[in-house]
Design a protein around this motif. Structure first.
Motif, PDB file in Angstrom:
ATOM      1  N   ILE A 206       9.841   4.162  -2.031  1.00  0.00           N
ATOM      2  CA  ILE A 206       9.378   2.884  -2.554  1.00  0.00           C
ATOM      3  C   ILE A 206       7.961   3.061  -3.086  1.00  0.00           C
ATOM      4  CG2 ILE A 206       9.012   0.444  -2.058  1.00  0.00           C
ATOM      5  CD1 ILE A 206      11.905   1.351  -1.662  1.00  0.00           C
ATOM      6  N   PHE A 207       7.757   2.724  -4.352  1.00  0.00           N
ATOM      7  CA  PHE A 207       6.466   2.905  -4.998  1.00  0.00           C
ATOM      8  C   PHE A 207       5.838   1.546  -5.300  1.00  0.00           C
ATOM      9  CE2 PHE A 207       9.194   6.443  -6.592  1.00  0.00           C
ATOM     10  CZ  PHE A 207       8.684   7.413  -5.751  1.00  0.00           C
ATOM     11  N   PRO A 208       4.873   1.102  -4.496  1.00  0.00           N
ATOM     12  CA  PRO A 208       4.226  -0.190  -4.750  1.00  0.00           C
ATOM     13  C   PRO A 208       3.291  -0.152  -5.960  1.00  0.00           C
ATOM     14  CG  PRO A 208       4.044   0.445  -2.437  1.00  0.00           C
ATOM     15  CD  PRO A 208       4.478   1.656  -3.197  1.00  0.00           C
ATOM     16  N   CYS A 209       3.394  -1.174  -6.761  1.00  0.00           N
ATOM     17  CA  CYS A 209       2.429  -1.422  -7.832  1.00  0.00           C
ATOM     18  C   CYS A 209       1.539  -2.557  -7.347  1.00  0.00           C
ATOM     19  CB  CYS A 209       3.133  -1.811  -9.131  1.00  0.00           C
ATOM     20  SG  CYS A 209       1.994  -2.183 -10.489  1.00  0.00           S
ATOM     21  N   VAL A 210       0.286  -2.255  -7.093  1.00  0.00           N
ATOM     22  CA  VAL A 210      -0.606  -3.237  -6.486  1.00  0.00           C
ATOM     23  C   VAL A 210      -1.795  -3.524  -7.393  1.00  0.00           C
ATOM     24  CG1 VAL A 210       0.062  -2.720  -4.113  1.00  0.00           C
ATOM     25  CG2 VAL A 210      -1.769  -1.417  -5.182  1.00  0.00           C
ATOM     26  N   HIS A 211      -2.296  -4.756  -7.303  1.00  0.00           N
ATOM     27  CA  HIS A 211      -3.468  -5.144  -8.084  1.00  0.00           C
ATOM     28  C   HIS A 211      -4.669  -4.338  -7.612  1.00  0.00           C
ATOM     29  CE1 HIS A 211      -7.179  -7.662  -8.468  1.00  0.00           C
ATOM     30  NE2 HIS A 211      -6.806  -7.537  -9.734  1.00  0.00           N
ATOM     31  N   ARG A 212      -5.380  -3.751  -8.591  1.00  0.00           N
ATOM     32  CA  ARG A 212      -6.556  -2.957  -8.248  1.00  0.00           C
ATOM     33  C   ARG A 212      -7.850  -3.609  -8.717  1.00  0.00           C
ATOM     34  NH1 ARG A 212      -5.061   2.259  -6.672  1.00  0.00           N
ATOM     35  NH2 ARG A 212      -3.145   1.967  -5.484  1.00  0.00           N
ATOM     36  N   THR A 213      -7.893  -4.043  -9.969  1.00  0.00           N
ATOM     37  CA  THR A 213      -9.144  -4.586 -10.485  1.00  0.00           C
ATOM     38  C   THR A 213      -8.891  -5.373 -11.757  1.00  0.00           C
ATOM     39  OG1 THR A 213     -11.427  -3.994 -11.129  1.00  0.00           O
ATOM     40  CG2 THR A 213      -9.678  -2.531 -11.881  1.00  0.00           C
ATOM     41  N   TYR A 214      -9.553  -6.492 -11.906  1.00  0.00           N
ATOM     42  CA  TYR A 214      -9.528  -7.306 -13.126  1.00  0.00           C
ATOM     43  C   TYR A 214      -8.104  -7.582 -13.625  1.00  0.00           C
ATOM     44  CZ  TYR A 214     -14.585  -7.382 -13.671  1.00  0.00           C
ATOM     45  OH  TYR A 214     -15.930  -7.621 -13.475  1.00  0.00           O
ATOM     46  N   GLY A 215      -7.195  -7.855 -12.694  1.00  0.00           N
ATOM     47  CA  GLY A 215      -5.838  -8.227 -13.068  1.00  0.00           C
ATOM     48  C   GLY A 215      -4.915  -7.079 -13.391  1.00  0.00           C
ATOM     49  N   VAL A 216      -5.340  -5.846 -13.165  1.00  0.00           N
ATOM     50  CA  VAL A 216      -4.537  -4.676 -13.525  1.00  0.00           C
ATOM     51  C   VAL A 216      -3.854  -4.105 -12.284  1.00  0.00           C
ATOM     52  CG1 VAL A 216      -4.530  -2.386 -14.572  1.00  0.00           C
ATOM     53  CG2 VAL A 216      -6.096  -4.151 -15.429  1.00  0.00           C
ATOM     54  N   GLY A 217      -2.529  -4.025 -12.335  1.00  0.00           N
ATOM     55  CA  GLY A 217      -1.758  -3.400 -11.270  1.00  0.00           C
ATOM     56  C   GLY A 217      -1.550  -1.927 -11.558  1.00  0.00           C
TER      57      GLY A 217
END
Length: 260
Positions: A206-217
């Motif tokens: 399972i590969f999570p795509c998570v918010h990192r900065t300024y709305g970018v996942g």
């Protein structure tokens, strides 16, 4: 790898990092409407000290995509933004050919409408590794227990905790903007539990795509390559069916990688 009693495995990714963030390499998949917005936000984050990156690649087959046009006009001058005119498949094959250690600090920025690239890459890697075995995508045998789920004709499966239309730039905060209540769900955990409950599945990555900065996942890359090695080890001992998921907290794309 899992023992015989457990019968499955989950490869977990690192949690969301806190600003300021530091990346060796960020790759935005696509230079169209989504990719141009992500690139703009990454530049804003860098300009305001929330992010540093040695290199930002924007990959698109179209040499006239919006990001390429803006790059030629000098909009990203002074920032480590590069446009790569290439297919996503061939770019990933080159980029992910290194081992997990070499890819530490590398991250991919996906688009909401892109194919399930992590699954496609693992599927092709398995076909190259085992040319004499049957390697294929298979449908899920049971539907995931999410409020919304759909099987697609290409045997991929899409899931969501939302039964409403979400804004494309939602960062999936702890308080859901749609329900105005707590977001008490998370797709990575839910898909782990789903894989554990389905006896037809022998492994899960399972590969999570998570918010990192300024709305970018973003999706961390090293664990994707590590998952390929884990599946190679699993397949060396016999056939298997593995759930492959790329998911945010609220939405996800699934596929089953089957090796006979």
């Amino acid at each position: 790898m899992p023992d015989a009693e457990a019968g499955r495995e989950l490869v977990a990714l690192s949690p969301t990092a806190r600003a300021p963030l530091h990346f060796a390499h960020i790759v935005v998949m696509g230079g169209g409407c989504y990719g141009s917005w992500y690139t703009q936000q990454l530049v804003r984050a860098m300009s305001r000290g929330a992010l540093t990156a040695a290199r930002v690649d924007v990959v698109d087959q179209d040499a006239a995509c919006p990001v390429a046009t803006r790059w030629r006009e000098g909009e990203y001058a002074g920032w480590p933004v590069h446009v790569v005119t290439e297919s996503w498949t061939s770019y990933l094959a080159r980029w992910w050919s290194a081992g997990p250690d070499a890819l530490a600090g590398h991250a991919m920025v996906p688009s909401p409408l892109m194919p399930h690239l992590c699954f496609e890459w693992l599927l092709e890697r398995a076909r190259l590794r085992w040319p004499g075995r049957e390697v294929r995508a298979e449908p899920l045998r049971t539907a995931p227990p999410t409020p919304w789920e759909r099987a697609a004709p290409d045997l991929r499966h899409y899931v969501s905790f939302a039964t409403w239309m979400c804004p494309v730039n939602c960062v999936e905060p702890a308080r859901c903007p749609a329900t105005r209540g707590p977001r008490d769900w998370s797709m990575p955990l839910a898909m782990q539990q789903f894989a554990d409950s389905d006896p037809s599945l022998d492994a899960a990555v399972i590969f999570p795509c998570v918010h990192r900065t300024y709305g970018v996942g973003m999706i961390d890359v090293a664990p994707i390559v590590a998952a390929d090695a884990a599946l190679a080890e699993r397949g060396a001992s016999g056939p298997f069916r593995a759930l492959v998921g790329t998911v945010s907290h609220c939405h996800g794309a699934l596929g089953v990688l089957s090796v006979s």
